[in-house]
Scaffold this motif. Sequence first.
Motif, PDB file in Angstrom:
ATOM      1  N   UNK A 171       9.548  41.216  40.023  1.00 15.13           N
ATOM      2  CA  UNK A 171       8.350  40.476  40.413  1.00 15.13           C
ATOM      3  C   UNK A 171       8.620  39.626  41.647  1.00 15.13           C
ATOM      4  N   UNK A 172       7.724  39.719  42.610  1.00 17.75           N
ATOM      5  CA  UNK A 172       7.929  39.050  43.892  1.00 17.75           C
ATOM      6  C   UNK A 172       7.633  37.552  43.837  1.00 17.75           C
ATOM      7  N   UNK A 173       6.842  37.133  42.865  1.00 17.76           N
ATOM      8  CA  UNK A 173       6.458  35.720  42.819  1.00 17.76           C
ATOM      9  C   UNK A 173       7.174  34.943  41.719  1.00 17.76           C
ATOM     10  N   UNK A 174       8.204  35.538  41.129  1.00 22.30           N
ATOM     11  CA  UNK A 174       9.029  34.849  40.133  1.00 22.30           C
ATOM     12  C   UNK A 174      10.496  35.099  40.460  1.00 22.30           C
ATOM     13  N   UNK A 175      11.277  34.038  40.501  1.00 29.44           N
ATOM     14  CA  UNK A 175      12.708  34.164  40.766  1.00 29.44           C
ATOM     15  C   UNK A 175      13.473  34.073  39.454  1.00 29.44           C
ATOM     16  N   UNK A 176      14.539  34.846  39.368  1.00 28.35           N
ATOM     17  CA  UNK A 176      15.398  34.801  38.188  1.00 28.35           C
ATOM     18  C   UNK A 176      16.830  34.535  38.662  1.00 28.35           C
ATOM     19  N   UNK A 177      17.423  33.463  38.178  1.00 27.67           N
ATOM     20  CA  UNK A 177      18.762  33.082  38.633  1.00 27.67           C
ATOM     21  C   UNK A 177      19.700  32.875  37.452  1.00 27.67           C
ATOM     22  N   UNK A 178      20.880  33.441  37.591  1.00 18.65           N
ATOM     23  CA  UNK A 178      21.909  33.230  36.583  1.00 18.65           C
ATOM     24  C   UNK A 178      22.688  31.973  36.938  1.00 18.65           C
ATOM     25  N   UNK A 179      22.950  31.148  35.936  1.00 17.19           N
ATOM     26  CA  UNK A 179      23.735  29.931  36.145  1.00 17.19           C
ATOM     27  C   UNK A 179      24.896  29.908  35.161  1.00 17.19           C
ATOM     28  N   UNK A 180      25.868  29.078  35.436  1.00 17.76           N
ATOM     29  CA  UNK A 180      27.001  28.929  34.538  1.00 17.76           C
ATOM     30  C   UNK A 180      26.586  28.124  33.306  1.00 17.76           C
TER      31      UNK A 180
END
Length: 269
Positions: A171-180
């Motif tokens: 999805x272009x309008x939602x960011x998904x980020x992995x964190x520690x």
Amino acid sequence: MRKSLLLLTFILSLLFTPPALASTHFKDVDNVNHAYAIPSINFMVDKGILSGYDDGTFKPDRYVDKSEFTLMIYKLFDKLRRSSNPCLDSNSKFEYADVPAGHWARKPILDIYGLDATGVVELRGDLPPYFHPDTQITRWDALHMLGYVLKGTGIGYDDTMALEIVMNLKLKDIKIKRVEPNTIISYNSADKTIYYDDTREHFGFDCGFSDDYDTIRYIAYMVGAKIMSTWNGKLEVNDKITRAQAVVLLHRLYNEVKSVGYLSPISSK
């Protein structure tokens, strides 16, 4: 011969003429601009969830606020109450800072949404939570408010599968980020970023989220079951919801829950 031809023409017209689209009794709901919503409007009216205004209108294009949408959910899913639902937070020892005793939607709000309502309730550390009852809702808000209904049924994917589904949506309008693990995250409500880690041990403050995996599960199921649709690779999360669009989403959710056999525990409708 002429009579035979006329009879044949009549029969063919019955066979091949598409049925007229069912209409409503509301003078501002027409078969062109609101064709997509007419079955859902009729459904909600027939179920006693919504009615028109005194002037004979439905106001299908008016934006819906959070209190109004909560009341629709409250009435359609009339057996979904967090005090008796094992999947939801039953804690009653809190008050929303912005939902006073005289607020017209206070009971539906408190009966449905607990502190575990990811993306619905704004948590502020040790301060009372905020609900923002008079805010016009966006598709992002609707995603979480309807997702909480799903949470109350136990329907959905496990975290791993849900994350894979959402990642594949791109999805272009939602960011998904992995964190520690154990990362402290400061959320910005305008930035639709979903944070996750492999152990689910991250924390947020001054935010509207209790668990980002809730958001991930909601997106996976709501899009996968075609309750919410995407457009050009976007979920259009910042678009506001009209009354017509609201009833369509609720109708789709109702039909989905019914189709998988989970309707009776949360609705008598």
